[in-house]
Write a protein that holds these residues in place. Sequence first.
Motif, PDB file in Angstrom:
ATOM      1  N   TYR A  19       0.804  -1.224   0.000  1.00  0.00           N
ATOM      2  CA  TYR A  19       0.000   0.000   0.000  1.00  0.00           C
ATOM      3  C   TYR A  19       0.845   1.286   0.000  1.00  0.00           C
ATOM      4  O   TYR A  19       0.700   2.126  -0.888  1.00  0.00           O
ATOM      5  N   PRO A  20       1.783   1.439   0.963  1.00  0.00           N
ATOM      6  CA  PRO A  20       2.605   2.668   0.928  1.00  0.00           C
ATOM      7  C   PRO A  20       3.551   2.726  -0.274  1.00  0.00           C
ATOM      8  O   PRO A  20       3.795   3.809  -0.814  1.00  0.00           O
ATOM      9  N   LEU A  21       4.041   1.569  -0.710  1.00  0.00           N
ATOM     10  CA  LEU A  21       4.928   1.539  -1.881  1.00  0.00           C
ATOM     11  C   LEU A  21       4.204   2.086  -3.113  1.00  0.00           C
ATOM     12  O   LEU A  21       4.716   2.947  -3.837  1.00  0.00           O
ATOM     13  N   ALA A  22       2.959   1.588  -3.317  1.00  0.00           N
ATOM     14  CA  ALA A  22       2.151   2.071  -4.446  1.00  0.00           C
ATOM     15  C   ALA A  22       1.951   3.583  -4.343  1.00  0.00           C
ATOM     16  O   ALA A  22       2.064   4.303  -5.331  1.00  0.00           O
ATOM     17  N   GLY A  23       1.709   4.046  -3.115  1.00  0.00           N
ATOM     18  CA  GLY A  23       1.505   5.474  -2.895  1.00  0.00           C
ATOM     19  C   GLY A  23       2.705   6.293  -3.329  1.00  0.00           C
ATOM     20  O   GLY A  23       2.554   7.427  -3.796  1.00  0.00           O
ATOM     21  N   LYS A  24       3.894   5.707  -3.181  1.00  0.00           N
ATOM     22  CA  LYS A  24       5.104   6.437  -3.593  1.00  0.00           C
ATOM     23  C   LYS A  24       5.272   6.437  -5.105  1.00  0.00           C
ATOM     24  O   LYS A  24       5.809   7.386  -5.687  1.00  0.00           O
ATOM     25  N   ILE A  25       4.854   5.338  -5.752  1.00  0.00           N
ATOM     26  CA  ILE A  25       5.050   5.223  -7.209  1.00  0.00           C
ATOM     27  C   ILE A  25       4.072   6.115  -7.985  1.00  0.00           C
ATOM     28  O   ILE A  25       4.435   6.710  -9.000  1.00  0.00           O
ATOM     29  N   ILE A  26       2.822   6.185  -7.479  1.00  0.00           N
ATOM     30  CA  ILE A  26       1.759   6.870  -8.225  1.00  0.00           C
ATOM     31  C   ILE A  26       2.128   8.288  -8.715  1.00  0.00           C
ATOM     32  O   ILE A  26       2.013   8.551  -9.914  1.00  0.00           O
ATOM     33  N   PRO A  27       2.601   9.197  -7.825  1.00  0.00           N
ATOM     34  CA  PRO A  27       2.847  10.558  -8.341  1.00  0.00           C
ATOM     35  C   PRO A  27       3.856  10.610  -9.479  1.00  0.00           C
ATOM     36  O   PRO A  27       3.665  11.360 -10.444  1.00  0.00           O
ATOM     37  N   TRP A  28       4.918   9.794  -9.398  1.00  0.00           N
ATOM     38  CA  TRP A  28       5.931   9.803 -10.457  1.00  0.00           C
ATOM     39  C   TRP A  28       5.339   9.366 -11.788  1.00  0.00           C
ATOM     40  O   TRP A  28       5.599   9.969 -12.832  1.00  0.00           O
ATOM     41  N   CYS A  29       4.527   8.298 -11.744  1.00  0.00           N
ATOM     42  CA  CYS A  29       3.888   7.817 -12.975  1.00  0.00           C
ATOM     43  C   CYS A  29       2.935   8.870 -13.520  1.00  0.00           C
ATOM     44  O   CYS A  29       2.871   9.100 -14.732  1.00  0.00           O
TER      45      CYS A  29
END
Lengths: 242, 50, 153
Positions: A19-29
């Motif tokens: 969950y937190p990992l996805a949260g970190k990836i989302i803005p960059w994508c």
Amino acid sequence: MEKKISINWFKYASPKTFYPLAGKIIPWCAIGAAILIAYGLYIGLIIAPTDFQQGEGYRIIFVHVPAAWFSMFLYLIMAFYAAMGLVFNAKLSYMMATAIAPTGAMFTFVALVTGSLWGKPMWGAWWVWDARLTSELILLFLYVGYFSLQAAIDDKNRADKASAVLALVGAINVPIIYFSVKWWNTLHQGSSVSLTKAPAMAAIMLQGMMVMAIGFWLYSVAVILMRVRCEILERDSKLKMF
Amino acid sequence: MHWNSISEFLAMGGYGFYVWGSFAVTFLSMTIELWLINQRRKSVTRTLEQ
Amino acid sequence: MKARHKRFALIAAGLALLVIAAVLITKSFRSNLVFFFTPTQVENGEAPKTGNFRIGGMVEAGSLKRLPDGLRVQFKVTDTAKTMQVEYKGILPDLFKEGKGVVAEGELNKDGLFVANQVLAKHDENYMPPEAAAALEAAKANKAKLATDGDSK
């Protein structure tokens, strides 16, 4: 039982760490998608030259082809996660598959509609029942079937399994779509870009299409991760109610 | 730059309806998808806060 | 056998079955999912004898003519081996051109003329600016000229 597995790469197979990992990836994508799509639009609509056969009408290619690619590619990834879910009985894999389906369906819909808008002026028909168009329509039904099956079965566990089987069965349709223009006489032309031959497109047109495609890819990753985060929270909240 | 004027750009060589229609459908679909996810996220956080 | 291995084996078996099914389906599809018949196939009697069907091929260069009534057009569809005469009344699509692909739907009349009620243009997968196409055309003509020059010597 699943908790006992402590090999490192399983770490991210747990929704809690994912969950937190996805949260970190989302803005960059999301940022990457916005930049690339804007750049792709700039190439496709502003600087790319006209086409010798289709005039300015060919510009539909800059949305039609990337959308069609991801309609197929996302299905394969969905089927892959469905298979992982079945094999390892991994909750997160099922959630990923569930999160991919709507985006895949959206791109299938876009590919069909833009194709129709392209077919009318060029071919002379909004729709024909040739193998390429028909199999792409079947793809839309498969996506819709996938999430209606999810919605139809109350027990999440069984819903996941049943829809995963459907996703796997349907995966056979993807190569059919891709090779339909080779295997059968179709009205739809062959592929302009493929792994086996040099692209049949001017370099700048190809560049515009590729930039757009990578933009769509980053967009897909962002929305799918956003959706899987919702999925994790929703399933979590349901657990707490019991 | 391929175009000489704005009106030429909008006309798309007579294919304006089809070209702009395609781009509109594509980006409208993507926007709606984003909006739907956002709604969903809001409703989940609301239930979790209760 | 662990539960996971068993599950894996079951899934693998299921997948294998599916692939076989799919191969069989595509095999039977191959003959049924033809969108159009080529003039050669029509000649060989592979197309339906009566009723509507579609033919496809190239519009033969120089074969397009408008009939005196100003409404009907006639052109020849060729697959380079065989040729069929087609008659059509209606608006031709933008990409309909001599030397380019076409798919026509209609039926054969008793004189062997294919009377079409719909004509669709089938374009190829090449995209390039007009200048590039013109250059390519010129290069091709040049090459052909060189070849004929070579022959005459």
